[in-house]
Enzyme design. Sequence first.
Site, PDB file in Angstrom:
ATOM      1  N   CYS A  13     -50.181  12.156  32.468  1.00 48.97           N
ATOM      2  CA  CYS A  13     -50.808  10.845  32.649  1.00 48.97           C
ATOM      3  C   CYS A  13     -50.320   9.875  31.582  1.00 48.97           C
ATOM      4  O   CYS A  13     -49.579  10.245  30.663  1.00 48.97           O
ATOM      5  CB  CYS A  13     -52.322  10.967  32.579  1.00 48.97           C
ATOM      6  SG  CYS A  13     -52.899  11.597  30.992  1.00 48.97           S
ATOM      7  N   CYS A  16     -51.014  10.656  27.975  1.00 49.51           N
ATOM      8  CA  CYS A  16     -50.069  11.615  27.391  1.00 49.51           C
ATOM      9  C   CYS A  16     -48.911  10.860  26.737  1.00 49.51           C
ATOM     10  O   CYS A  16     -48.465  11.210  25.638  1.00 49.51           O
ATOM     11  CB  CYS A  16     -49.517  12.551  28.464  1.00 49.51           C
ATOM     12  SG  CYS A  16     -50.744  13.543  29.317  1.00 49.51           S
ATOM     13  N   ASP A 449     -20.179 -20.053  34.528  1.00 48.17           N
ATOM     14  CA  ASP A 449     -18.816 -20.361  34.107  1.00 48.17           C
ATOM     15  C   ASP A 449     -18.023 -20.639  35.383  1.00 48.17           C
ATOM     16  O   ASP A 449     -18.477 -20.291  36.484  1.00 48.17           O
ATOM     17  CB  ASP A 449     -18.242 -19.173  33.336  1.00 48.17           C
ATOM     18  CG  ASP A 449     -16.761 -19.327  33.055  1.00 48.17           C
ATOM     19  OD1 ASP A 449     -16.371 -20.396  32.558  1.00 48.17           O
ATOM     20  OD2 ASP A 449     -16.005 -18.391  33.367  1.00 48.17           O
ATOM     21  N   ASP A 652     -17.541 -14.353  32.650  1.00 46.83           N
ATOM     22  CA  ASP A 652     -16.680 -13.170  32.667  1.00 46.83           C
ATOM     23  C   ASP A 652     -15.671 -13.133  31.535  1.00 46.83           C
ATOM     24  O   ASP A 652     -14.905 -12.174  31.424  1.00 46.83           O
ATOM     25  CB  ASP A 652     -15.926 -13.092  33.993  1.00 46.83           C
ATOM     26  CG  ASP A 652     -14.822 -14.149  34.082  1.00 46.83           C
ATOM     27  OD1 ASP A 652     -15.011 -15.233  33.487  1.00 46.83           O
ATOM     28  OD2 ASP A 652     -13.787 -13.883  34.720  1.00 46.83           O
ATOM     29  N   ASP A 656     -17.259 -16.714  27.018  1.00 48.63           N
ATOM     30  CA  ASP A 656     -18.632 -16.771  27.521  1.00 48.63           C
ATOM     31  C   ASP A 656     -19.592 -15.921  26.694  1.00 48.63           C
ATOM     32  O   ASP A 656     -20.808 -16.029  26.863  1.00 48.63           O
ATOM     33  CB  ASP A 656     -18.686 -16.290  28.980  1.00 48.63           C
ATOM     34  CG  ASP A 656     -17.886 -17.180  29.912  1.00 48.63           C
ATOM     35  OD1 ASP A 656     -17.928 -18.411  29.724  1.00 48.63           O
ATOM     36  OD2 ASP A 656     -17.208 -16.652  30.805  1.00 48.63           O
TER      37      ASP A 656
END
Length: 764
Positions: A13, A16, A449, A652, A656
Site C-alpha cells: 500500500c 508502505c 525553432d 533540435d 537550442d
Amino acid sequence: MNTKTYKVKGMHCASCVSLIQKKITKIPWVEWCSVGLASEKATINFSDKIVPLNELNSVIEPFEYSLEEWENPEEKHVHNEEKTSSHNHDHSNEEQMTFEMRFVVPMIVFSFAMMGWEVLGSNNITPEMSETWYEFFHHLMPIFATFVLFGIWRKYIKAVGMFIKTRTANMDTLVGISTMVAFLYSFTVTAFEKPLEQYLDVHSNFYDVVIVVIGLIALGQLLETKAKRKTNEALQKLAELTSKSALVERDGKQIEVSIEEVQIGDIVIVKPNERIPLDWRVTSWSSTVDESNLTGESIPVDKLVGDGVFSGTQNLYGILKIQVEKDSRDTALSHIIKIVENAQNSKAPIERIADKISGVFVYIVLVIACITFVSWMIFAPETLGVSKSFALALSSTMAVLVIACPCSLGLATPTAIITGVWAGARRGILIKNAESLEKLAHVQAVVFDKTGTLTENTLSVEGIYSPKKSSNSKGGEDVQSLVYSMTQSSRHPISASIAKYLRELNTDTLSLMDIKEIPGKWLTARWKKIYFFWSLNYVAEQAGISSEDIKNQFEEKHFESGREIYLATEKEVLSLVKIHDTIKIAAKDEIERLRRLGLKIVMATGDHKKTGESVARELMIDEVYTDVKPEDKLRIISDLQKRGLKVAMIGDGVNDAPALAQADVAISMSDGSDIAIESADIVLLNGDIGKVAEAINLAKKTKRTIWQNLIWSFGYNSFGIPIAAGILFPWYGFLLSPAIAGALMAFESITVVTNSLRLRNVKL
C-alpha cells in the site's frame, strides 16, 4: 552523486512506500529515496559512496520489506538471463497467490451463503436455519477462519505484532487489527458460551467476517497484481525486441555470433522476417522494414543503400546487408528502454503529495476506529443495551479499519504515469520523467525553432531565373551548367541543395578552372570569364552594380519570400537562383492542431527576417522572432514565462540547448544534436513534428486519469468511513458489514488500476 535502482519486495500500500522512503533516507550517505508502488522499485541517490545492500535492508527488514539488486533494462543484452529470472520470480509470486485463492474462494462463497441464509431467515423470507445446521456451521466456521488467518495469511498477525513493537502501521495493520479482534471476540463467545450468554449475544460471531474480509482483500490484491503486471510489461516487451545473435560476414564466410561479439564496422546479413539486431546502415540490397515497435508508425518503410536501420525493427521481405554503426549499449532501442525505465521510476509532484498523505492516513484511521468504538459504547447502550451495542461497536470498528485502506490512493498516480509513458513510447514519444508529463499537461505556449524542427535540414530550389532583359542569347542552359559545375563539389548546405536540384535535372557539367570558395561568403570560378556566385551584396560589389539595380532586373515576385543567390560576371548579372526552406509535410497540420488546443504558437529562428516570416506566414504562426542568437531564444522563453505562461520549447540544435533548459517542458527531435536531446524532457522519434499535439493530448489525458483516480480514492474514503462508522444507523438503521467493506476496498483498488490501463489504447 551515485544513483541505483532496486527491486522492492513486500509492499502492499501507499503507507508502505512512505515508511520505506522514511527509513532509507535516514541512512548516512543516502541523499534521497523514491519508491514506486506500481513499479515496485526504489531509486536511491547516494551522496558519497553507495551503501551496501545489506545495510539498506537492515533498516526495512524488521518491517517485512526488502530490496534486491535490479538490472537496468538497457543492460539487457548482457544480463538477459538475470532479467528473465527476475520476471519469472515475480510471476511465481502471482501463481502462488492464485493457488492459495483456490482454497479461499470456496470459503468466501460458503461464508456469504451462510450470512445470506441467516439474514433472510431472520426476516422470514426463507425458513430459519435448523438447530442441526446451525451447530454444524457453528463448528465449521472457526476452522475456516483459523485456516485463513493463521495459515495462509498470517502476515496480518505479523503486522499487528510489528505495530505493537515499532509503533509503525500500514494497511496490513488495519486489516490485522480488525480481523484479529473479530476472531478473538468470536472465539471467546464460542469457547465460553454459557458463562457469557447473560452478558453478550453469544449467537453473534464474526468468523465469516474474518474469512470474507481477508479473502476478498487477497482476491483484490491478486487482481491488482495482475493489473500492475500489465503496466510493467512495457519494458519487458521492449527488451524482447532485440536479438541474441547476428549473422556476420567475416573472411568471406557467414558466421552466427552472439550480439556482444558483433563489432562496429562488421557487415551483418538480415534475412526476411528477422529482427534487426543493432543500429546499422544498409550497404547492399534493399528491403522493407516494419518500424512500428520503435516509432509507432504502422506503414512499413523502404530501405535502400545508405539508409539507416534500427535495432528491434523487423525486416519484412528482402535480404539486407548492413554495416554496424553502434554497439549493443548505444542503440536507439537501448536509449528508449533507458528513458522509459527512468520515467517509470520517477515521481510527479502530485504523487509526492499523495505519498505524504498516505504516510499519516493509517494513523488517522486508527484514531477514527477508536472514536467509533467509544462512541457506540457511550451512546448506544441506553437504546440497544450493552450486549448488542458491544457487538455493533466491534462490527463498525472493523468496517472502518477495513474500508479505509489507502491502496488506491497510492496507486492513483503511478499506474496512470507508467501507462501514459508506455503509451507515448509506443507512439514514438519518449517521456523522460513523470514530472515532465505532468508539466506538459499545463503548457499554454509552444515555441518552435525553425530549421530541422518546422523545416527540413535541406533547402528547396524553386527555380533559376534570368533577368527580364538578358544579354545572354543562349538563355539559361549555360547558366544552369555553370551553376551546377560551381556548386557540385561545395559542402555548404545551400550549394549542396542547388547541386542536388540540378543533378536531378541531368544538367551537364563544364570544365571550370580556379574554383574557389570562402565558406558562407562566395564561390568563384573561371571558364570563358570569371564568374561569381552568392549573395546580393557580394555580387553587387564584384559586378560594380548597385543592389537596387540588380533587383530591378528581376520580377518582384522573386523577392516575396525565401532567399536569392546570384550568378554574375564582372559586368553583368546572369541569373537568380531562388531557394527556400522545405517545410516539413506534417508541420502545417500540426500547428493547426496545436491552435485548436488553445495554445499560443511562437517561432524563434536565427535565420534572417524575410525567410523566417515567409515560413511563419505559410504555417500561420502569428508571433515570430528572427535573427535571434541562442541567448535571445532563452530570453524569449523567459519573457513568455514572466507573462504567466507555461512554455514548451521544441528544437533540435546545439543553439537550442539554453532555451530548452529554460523552458517548463523541453521537447527535442531524435535526429537533432546530442546536447539538445540531453537537454530535453521529451524526445520525438524520427524528428516527427507531427507528434507534438499527440504528446500534449497524452499528457492531458494522463492528468485527467490521475485526477479521476484521486477523486475516486478520496471520495470513496470520505463517504465510506463515516458510513462504516455507523453514521446512518440512527436514522435509517443501516450498518455496513465488515465483509462488504472488504469487498468495496478491493473493488476500489481494482477500479483505479483498471482506469489507468485505459490509457494504453487511448485515442490521441
